[in-house]
Design an enzyme around this catalytic site. Structure first.
Site, short mmCIF file in Angstrom:
data_model
loop_
_atom_site.label_atom_id
_atom_site.label_comp_id
_atom_site.label_asym_id
_atom_site.label_seq_id
_atom_site.Cartn_x
_atom_site.Cartn_y
_atom_site.Cartn_z
N VAL A 13 0.83 -1.20 0.00
CA VAL A 13 0.00 0.00 0.00
C VAL A 13 0.86 1.25 0.00
O VAL A 13 0.68 2.16 -0.82
CB VAL A 13 -0.97 0.00 1.20
CG1 VAL A 13 -1.70 1.34 1.30
CG2 VAL A 13 -1.98 -1.13 1.06
N ASP A 34 10.53 3.23 6.18
CA ASP A 34 10.16 1.88 6.58
C ASP A 34 11.24 1.33 7.49
O ASP A 34 12.42 1.69 7.36
CB ASP A 34 9.99 0.98 5.35
CG ASP A 34 9.26 -0.30 5.68
OD1 ASP A 34 8.03 -0.35 5.46
OD2 ASP A 34 9.90 -1.26 6.16
N LYS A 39 14.27 -2.11 1.73
CA LYS A 39 13.03 -2.20 0.95
C LYS A 39 12.59 -0.83 0.49
O LYS A 39 12.21 -0.63 -0.68
CB LYS A 39 11.94 -2.85 1.81
CG LYS A 39 10.53 -2.85 1.19
CD LYS A 39 10.43 -3.79 0.02
CE LYS A 39 8.99 -4.23 -0.26
NZ LYS A 39 8.05 -3.14 -0.57
N GLY A 78 1.84 -1.65 9.43
CA GLY A 78 1.03 -2.68 10.06
C GLY A 78 1.24 -4.00 9.36
O GLY A 78 1.89 -4.07 8.31
N ARG A 87 -9.23 -11.09 15.03
CA ARG A 87 -9.22 -9.67 14.68
C ARG A 87 -8.65 -8.83 15.82
O ARG A 87 -7.93 -7.87 15.59
CB ARG A 87 -10.64 -9.23 14.35
CG ARG A 87 -10.76 -7.80 13.84
CD ARG A 87 -12.14 -7.55 13.23
NE ARG A 87 -12.23 -6.20 12.69
CZ ARG A 87 -12.92 -5.23 13.26
NH1 ARG A 87 -13.55 -5.45 14.40
NH2 ARG A 87 -12.98 -4.04 12.71
N SER A 100 4.61 2.76 18.65
CA SER A 100 6.06 2.96 18.52
C SER A 100 6.41 4.03 17.49
O SER A 100 7.42 4.73 17.62
CB SER A 100 6.73 1.63 18.14
OG SER A 100 6.40 1.24 16.82
N VAL A 117 -3.98 5.18 7.32
CA VAL A 117 -4.47 4.20 6.35
C VAL A 117 -4.38 2.79 6.92
O VAL A 117 -5.11 1.90 6.50
CB VAL A 117 -3.67 4.31 5.03
CG1 VAL A 117 -4.19 3.33 3.98
CG2 VAL A 117 -3.73 5.74 4.48
N ASP A 122 -10.29 2.60 11.50
CA ASP A 122 -11.04 3.42 12.44
C ASP A 122 -10.43 3.36 13.84
O ASP A 122 -10.32 4.38 14.53
CB ASP A 122 -12.50 2.97 12.48
CG ASP A 122 -13.15 3.05 11.12
OD1 ASP A 122 -13.36 4.17 10.63
OD2 ASP A 122 -13.42 1.99 10.52
N ASP A 147 -14.64 2.36 0.32
CA ASP A 147 -15.94 1.69 0.26
C ASP A 147 -16.92 2.50 -0.59
O ASP A 147 -17.68 1.94 -1.39
CB ASP A 147 -16.52 1.56 1.68
CG ASP A 147 -15.55 0.92 2.65
OD1 ASP A 147 -15.74 -0.23 3.05
OD2 ASP A 147 -14.57 1.61 2.99
N ARG A 150 -16.11 2.04 -4.16
CA ARG A 150 -16.61 0.74 -4.64
C ARG A 150 -18.12 0.80 -4.89
O ARG A 150 -18.62 0.22 -5.85
CB ARG A 150 -16.28 -0.34 -3.61
CG ARG A 150 -14.80 -0.72 -3.59
CD ARG A 150 -14.43 -1.61 -2.41
NE ARG A 150 -13.05 -2.10 -2.54
CZ ARG A 150 -12.33 -2.59 -1.54
NH1 ARG A 150 -12.86 -2.65 -0.33
NH2 ARG A 150 -11.09 -3.01 -1.75
N HIS A 167 -23.73 10.37 -6.47
CA HIS A 167 -23.41 10.83 -5.12
C HIS A 167 -24.05 9.85 -4.13
O HIS A 167 -25.23 9.96 -3.82
CB HIS A 167 -23.90 12.26 -4.89
CG HIS A 167 -23.08 13.28 -5.62
ND1 HIS A 167 -23.28 13.56 -6.95
CD2 HIS A 167 -22.05 14.06 -5.22
CE1 HIS A 167 -22.42 14.48 -7.34
NE2 HIS A 167 -21.65 14.80 -6.31
N HIS A 174 -14.97 0.99 8.49
CA HIS A 174 -14.41 0.39 7.28
C HIS A 174 -14.28 -1.11 7.58
O HIS A 174 -13.22 -1.60 7.97
CB HIS A 174 -13.05 1.00 6.96
CG HIS A 174 -12.33 0.32 5.82
ND1 HIS A 174 -12.90 0.19 4.57
CD2 HIS A 174 -11.11 -0.25 5.73
CE1 HIS A 174 -12.04 -0.44 3.77
NE2 HIS A 174 -10.96 -0.73 4.47
#
Length: 315
Positions: A13, A34, A39, A78, A87, A100, A117, A122, A147, A150, A167, A174
């Site tokens: 991402v 990072d 990387k 993450g 979860r 951190s 992100v 949330d 969302d 989509r 609209h 999310h």
């Protein structure tokens, strides 16, 4: 446009966001940070070698101090959910990573607008708001902007009409408790149901929208993409870059981003997505959208689900 954007996290991402930004005119400087510096350096080298086809831009693999004077900081750090991991376990792991990162980046860029992100977005936005010490107007999560994109894609394909004419929004978490407030869904100034009737009168061979199926399309798209290709990053990158463009624009715009709730729709002390006014000064407030009782209850249910997870976390 002269803006500096720092991206924390050089995974699929984060690096795709960096690449997408490099092909647009939103930023003149991009810093990619990072924990795996090699990387980040590889991603930057790959991206910057394609920038000869645009106006000059600075892209570096840096450290936290290189984020100084950033206009926007995007946090994507993450880990993905592992087999057998709950979860809650995933959430605590990513919260620990955020804990951190936060003091380091806030020290380097205290005046930046922060766009969270990392998932679960949330909860991560809520945690960052609580621990960063920054004013709330500087903090927003990407929330349900993807969302909502989509949803517009699905409605566009169903009605065969340009997405720019649609609209319609996805509210709440999310995640699994998100919902579509159809009361506020419009196509070219008329409700979705009215638009269907207009299309029929025009002789179009069309079916009414299956609203439950459309919600499933929105909620399950990410999982389908992951099962087919391993990860999602193109659409979320486009969504995040759109938010960046709003944050450096000369005027404000409305978007479904995740921000702290202060009594709107009867919801307190949790971050989730409703219509929010954002612009160069960050979050300017919520835009109350007309919803029926059932829709408000769905939003409150989404808030309660997030609060239940937050209550179990070590913040």
């Amino acid at each position: 446009m002269s803006s500096k954007i720092t991206i924390i996290g050089a995974g699929s991402v984060g690096s795709t966001i960096a690449y997408t930004l490099s092909s647009q005119d939103i930023a003149s400087e991009i810093v990619l940070i990072d924990i795996n510096k090699q990387k980040a350096e590889g991603e930057v080298l790959d991206i910057i070698q394609g920038t000869c086809f645009r106006d000059p831009i600075s892209i570096i693999a840096g450290d936290y101090e290189d984020a100084k004077d950033s206009d926007i900081v995007i946090i994507t750090s993450g880990i993905a959910r592992k087999p057998g991991q709950t979860r809650l376990e995933l959430t605590q792991t990513n919260v620990n990573i955020l804990k951190s990162i936060t003091p380091e980046i806030v020290k380097a860029a205290p005046d930046a607008l922060y766009l969270i992100v990392s998932n679960p977005v949330d909860i991560m936005t809520y945690v960052f708001t609580k621990i960063s010490g920054l004013p709330e107007n500087q903090i927003l999560g990407s929330g349900t902007i993807l969302d909502s994109a989509r949803l517009r894609c699905g409605l566009s394909q169903h009605f065969q009409i340009a997405q720019s004419n649609i609209h319609a929004y996805v509210f709440g978490e999310h995640g699994d408790t998100s919902f579509i407030p159809w009361t506020g869904a419009y196509i070219s100034g008329v409700s979705v149901d009215e638009y269907y009737e207009i299309e029929k009168k025009l002789g179009k061979d069309i079916e009414p929208v299956d609203k439950e199926a459309m919600l499933q399309y929105v909620q399950k798209s990410g999982g389908q993409i992951i099962s087919k290709k391993g990860a999602t990053f193109y659409a979320v990158s486009s969504s995040v870059c759109k938010l960046c463009s709003l944050l450096v624009s000369s005027s404000e715009s409305v978007s479904t981003v995740s921000t702290m709730m202060h009594g709107e729709y009867g919801i307190e002390d949790v971050c989730l997505s409703t219509l929010t006014l954002v612009g160069p000064n960050g979050v300017q407030g919520k835009i109350p959208m007309r919803m029926n009782k059932a829709e408000i209850e769905q939003l409150q249910k989404s808030a309660d689900a997030l609060k239940e997870i937050i209550a179990q976390l070590d913040l």
